[in-house]
Scaffold this motif. Structure first.
Motif, short mmCIF file in Angstrom:
data_model
loop_
_atom_site.label_atom_id
_atom_site.label_comp_id
_atom_site.label_asym_id
_atom_site.label_seq_id
_atom_site.Cartn_x
_atom_site.Cartn_y
_atom_site.Cartn_z
N GLY A 1 5.44 -8.06 11.79
CA GLY A 1 5.12 -6.69 11.41
C GLY A 1 4.34 -6.63 10.10
N ARG A 2 4.69 -7.49 9.17
CA ARG A 2 3.97 -7.52 7.89
C ARG A 2 2.57 -8.09 8.07
NH1 ARG A 2 8.85 -8.65 3.44
NH2 ARG A 2 10.49 -7.92 4.84
N ARG A 3 2.45 -9.06 8.97
CA ARG A 3 1.11 -9.58 9.29
C ARG A 3 0.25 -8.45 9.86
NH1 ARG A 3 -1.01 -14.42 8.40
NH2 ARG A 3 -0.41 -15.95 9.94
N GLU A 4 0.82 -7.69 10.77
CA GLU A 4 0.06 -6.60 11.40
C GLU A 4 -0.25 -5.48 10.41
OE1 GLU A 4 2.36 -5.49 14.79
OE2 GLU A 4 1.73 -7.22 15.98
N ALA A 5 0.55 -5.38 9.35
CA ALA A 5 0.30 -4.37 8.32
C ALA A 5 -0.80 -4.78 7.35
CB ALA A 5 1.59 -4.09 7.54
N GLY A 6 -1.27 -6.04 7.49
CA GLY A 6 -2.42 -6.46 6.68
C GLY A 6 -2.17 -7.57 5.68
N VAL A 7 -1.18 -8.42 5.95
CA VAL A 7 -0.89 -9.54 5.05
C VAL A 7 -1.44 -10.83 5.65
CG1 VAL A 7 0.88 -10.87 3.85
CG2 VAL A 7 1.20 -8.42 4.21
N GLY A 8 -2.36 -11.48 4.94
CA GLY A 8 -2.84 -12.80 5.32
C GLY A 8 -2.04 -13.86 4.58
N PHE A 9 -1.94 -15.06 5.15
CA PHE A 9 -1.03 -16.06 4.60
C PHE A 9 -1.63 -17.45 4.74
CE2 PHE A 9 3.25 -18.37 5.34
CZ PHE A 9 3.33 -18.73 4.00
N ILE A 10 -1.95 -18.05 3.60
CA ILE A 10 -2.34 -19.47 3.55
C ILE A 10 -1.11 -20.22 3.04
CG2 ILE A 10 -3.87 -21.19 2.53
CD1 ILE A 10 -5.88 -18.88 2.06
N PRO A 11 -0.39 -20.94 3.90
CA PRO A 11 0.90 -21.51 3.50
C PRO A 11 0.76 -22.76 2.64
CG PRO A 11 0.39 -22.14 5.75
CD PRO A 11 -0.71 -21.22 5.31
N GLU A 12 1.82 -23.05 1.92
CA GLU A 12 1.87 -24.23 1.06
C GLU A 12 1.75 -25.51 1.87
OE1 GLU A 12 5.20 -26.42 -1.82
OE2 GLU A 12 5.49 -24.37 -1.15
N ASP A 13 2.42 -25.56 3.00
CA ASP A 13 2.44 -26.76 3.84
C ASP A 13 1.71 -26.44 5.14
OD1 ASP A 13 3.03 -28.88 5.56
OD2 ASP A 13 5.01 -29.20 4.70
N ARG A 14 0.48 -26.87 5.24
CA ARG A 14 -0.32 -26.50 6.41
C ARG A 14 0.22 -27.11 7.70
NH1 ARG A 14 -4.15 -29.00 2.99
NH2 ARG A 14 -4.39 -31.24 3.31
N SER B 1 0.83 -1.21 0.00
CA SER B 1 0.00 0.00 0.00
C SER B 1 0.86 1.26 0.00
CB SER B 1 -0.95 -0.01 1.20
OG SER B 1 -1.81 -1.13 1.15
N GLY B 2 1.94 1.24 -0.80
CA GLY B 2 2.81 2.39 -0.94
C GLY B 2 3.86 2.55 0.13
N ARG B 3 3.91 1.63 1.09
CA ARG B 3 4.85 1.71 2.21
C ARG B 3 5.90 0.62 2.07
NH1 ARG B 3 3.24 -0.37 8.26
NH2 ARG B 3 5.24 -0.01 9.30
N ASP B 4 7.16 0.99 2.15
CA ASP B 4 8.25 0.01 2.10
C ASP B 4 8.21 -0.83 3.38
OD1 ASP B 4 10.58 -1.46 1.98
OD2 ASP B 4 11.85 0.21 1.38
N VAL B 5 7.99 -2.15 3.21
CA VAL B 5 7.90 -3.03 4.39
C VAL B 5 9.10 -3.96 4.48
CG1 VAL B 5 5.38 -2.94 4.49
CG2 VAL B 5 6.50 -4.72 3.12
N GLY B 6 10.12 -3.68 3.66
CA GLY B 6 11.28 -4.56 3.62
C GLY B 6 12.00 -4.69 4.95
N HIS B 7 11.88 -3.67 5.82
CA HIS B 7 12.57 -3.71 7.10
C HIS B 7 11.73 -4.38 8.19
CE1 HIS B 7 9.84 -0.30 7.24
NE2 HIS B 7 9.93 -0.31 8.55
N LEU B 8 10.46 -4.68 7.89
CA LEU B 8 9.58 -5.24 8.90
C LEU B 8 9.78 -6.74 9.05
CD1 LEU B 8 6.15 -3.48 8.18
CD2 LEU B 8 7.88 -2.87 9.89
N SER B 9 9.55 -7.23 10.27
CA SER B 9 9.57 -8.66 10.52
C SER B 9 8.32 -9.30 9.92
CB SER B 9 9.59 -8.92 12.03
OG SER B 9 8.37 -8.46 12.61
N THR B 10 8.27 -10.62 9.95
CA THR B 10 7.08 -11.32 9.49
C THR B 10 5.86 -10.88 10.29
OG1 THR B 10 8.37 -13.23 8.77
CG2 THR B 10 6.03 -13.59 9.15
#
Length: 535
Positions: free
Chosen positions: A345-358, A334-343
């Protein structure tokens, strides 16, 4: 193991071969649930017999009972006409039954031959007979067309080769009846064709295959007979040459076969995820696993990633999630560099994750369902209140997810391990889509689930997309990719090699691009020339 011969005596009307496997009146109960109820299942020797049904219908429980992992509460098992009782898988193996599980059970740090003989090591003169073991493995591989380098480390193998190793493991132990649990779930079309060729070789040699799958086209292609179970009991047996996918789906779930499709476009101009020049380094002396990756995903858009497993999909997901560091480029949300954030932090920024290996990344199998609802979201409501875990709210929201996403379970206090694979997947999908993410990374979201669960997951994705969710979809199911994507891009050897219009590309064209066989992946196969295309 105990074996009771069929009583002799009385005239024999005709000489016929007994079934390779015959289960009669099998009932298996667990606390709060009847997994199998009075199931009858008979498999002719030298055939491929498919077992289909919804996730949670009881397929895995039935096969685990046949393999000695469970003992039935009622009913009998007969192998080659002789009644048997299994106390463990070793008893099943002793009468020639082997099982290849959906989740491979291989040690990555061992070679192929070491994995195959593990637990059944041949000894000559008091020492491990390496030459004899490798010779027998190579002979089995040649005989059944299961091409694999017996000296290779398993960690260097692709998915198709790993599956061949698993099949060789059970053949090495003398199996004459093979149970294959969702064997094509992680394969691309070319690998499926190779597997089916291997299965036909096995059948030609007189071996028997029990093939568990939810992919009805594949079932009808490879099976000689199909048995359908629903809600733990037998519905019927069908002839694959006479039955249609629609009829099978109706037998399984009581409704028509779902179709992956997005319908109208909801793509907006708002860029949610942008990768620019992303690079992920390989190991010492190895090439980069990702090179110069540029892509954008907009609000209301599903971007599909197609590729043969091992070409950088997993590393791409890891780079976006912050699981793996990038060696160059930027990741913006969303226009914000998140490269410095932890996993986190990225989750809290709004990233949902359905992983390959449940099992490895999506669940704590020994945790309860409500504890798994909290997993990865323990800093936000409803899982948390300030710095404290809100158990009551987490339990209440878990009940909502169970109801909304049709997670079939006797309750939320049972462990995730007690659920079928499809119900585990629905729990993860419900958890990740309940946090109102702006971006959802969906890696094989319908892997190993039945047609009913597929339809439900697709509908949840469509609904969220219409509400503005951006989705990165990775799948080995090309029909799913084509039907559920607004745009498609191919990843090959860590690079994005072409972008395609799902409305005009065919599975065959996409498969050719995925393997590098297409002469012009950005041309005639519906390429769109949008941003992110690399040549």
């Amino acid at each position: 193991m105990t074996t009771d011969a069929t009583p002799a005596g009385g005239p024999v009307a005709a000489v016929t071969d007994p079934p390779a496997v015959e289960l009669t009146g099998i009932t298996k109960r667990f606390p709060g649930v009847v997994a199998n109820s009075d199931i009858t299942f008979s498999v002719r020797r030298g055939t491929v017999h498919a077992l289909v049904g919804e996730n949670g219908a009881g397929k895995s429980t039935l096969m685990k009972t046949l393999y000695g992992m469970h003992q039935p509460d009622e009913g009998t098992i007969a192998v080659d006409g002789k009644q048997v009782t299994f106390g463990s898988p070793a008893d099943a193996i002793a009468v020639g039954i082997g099982m290849v599980h959906q989740h491979f059970m291989l040690a990555d740090n061992l070679t192929v031959w070491e994995n195959i003989v593990l637990g059944s090591e041949p000894v000559s003169g008091g020492r491990l007979d390496v030459k004899g073991a490798r010779g027998r493995i190579d002979e089995l591989a040649r005989r059944y067309g299961l091409v694999v380098n017996s000296g290779a480390l398993v960690e260097t193998l692709g998915v198709g080769a790993r599956q061949r190793v698993e099949i060789l493991k059970v053949l090495y132990r003398g199996a004459r009846t093979l149970i294959l649990d969702e064997p094509t779930a992680v394969l691309v079309p070319q690998e499926v064709d190779e597997l089916f060729g291997n299965l036909r070789e096995l059948k030609a040699e007189g071996l028997t295959i029990i093939f568990i799958s939810h992919k009805l086209d594949e079932v009808r292609s490879i099976a000689d007979e199909i048995t359908v179970i629903r809600r733990g009991t037998t519905v019927g047996t069908a002839d694959p040459k006479a039955v249609t996918n629609k009829q099978l789906a109706e037998m399984m779930v009581g409704s028509a076969l779902p179709v992956p499709e997005l319908r109208e476009s909801t793509v907006t101009d708002t860029v949610v995820l942008e990768l620019s020049g992303v690079q992920v380094a390989g190991g010492s002396g190895e090439r980069d696993v990702l090179s110069d990756i540029d892509l954008q995903i907009h609000a209301g858009e599903v971007l599909g990633i197609a590729g043969v497993e091992g070409n950088g999909q997993a590393e791409l997901v890891d780079a976006i999630m912050g699981i793996r560091p990038i060696a160059g480029g930027t990741v913006s949300l969303s226009g914000r560099d998140v490269g410095h954030l932890s996993t986190a932090g990225r989750r809290e920024a709004g990233v949902g994750f359905i992983p390959e290996d449940r099992h490895r990344q999506g669940l704590i199998l020994e945790g309860t369902l409500w504890e798994n609802r909290v997993l990865g979201h323990q800093t936000r409501r409803p899982s948390a209140r300030g710095w404290l875990l809100d158990r009551g709210a987490a339990r209440a929201d878990t009940r909502r997810i169970v109801d909304t996403f049709d997670v079939r379970t006797p309750g939320i206090e049972v462990t995730a391990a007690s659920l079928s694979g499809g119900n585990q997947q629905k729990l993860i999908v419900g958890r990740e889509m309940s946090e109102d993410p702006v971006l959802l990374i969906a890696s094989h979201p319908t892997r190993g689930v039945d047609v009913g669960a597929q339809a439900a997951i697709w509908e949840h994705l469509r609904t969220a997309r219409a509400a503005g969710l951006a989705v990165l979809l990775i799948s080995a199911d090309l029909e799913e990719l084509i039907g559920m994507s607004d745009r498609l891009t191919v990843i090959l050897r860590g690079r994005l090699t072409g972008t395609y219009d799902p409305r005009s590309v065919t599975p065959e064209e996409l498969g050719a691009a995925m393997t590098g066989a297409a002469d012009d992946p950005g041309g005639s196969a519906g390429a769109s020339g949008q941003e992110g295309v690399k040549s």
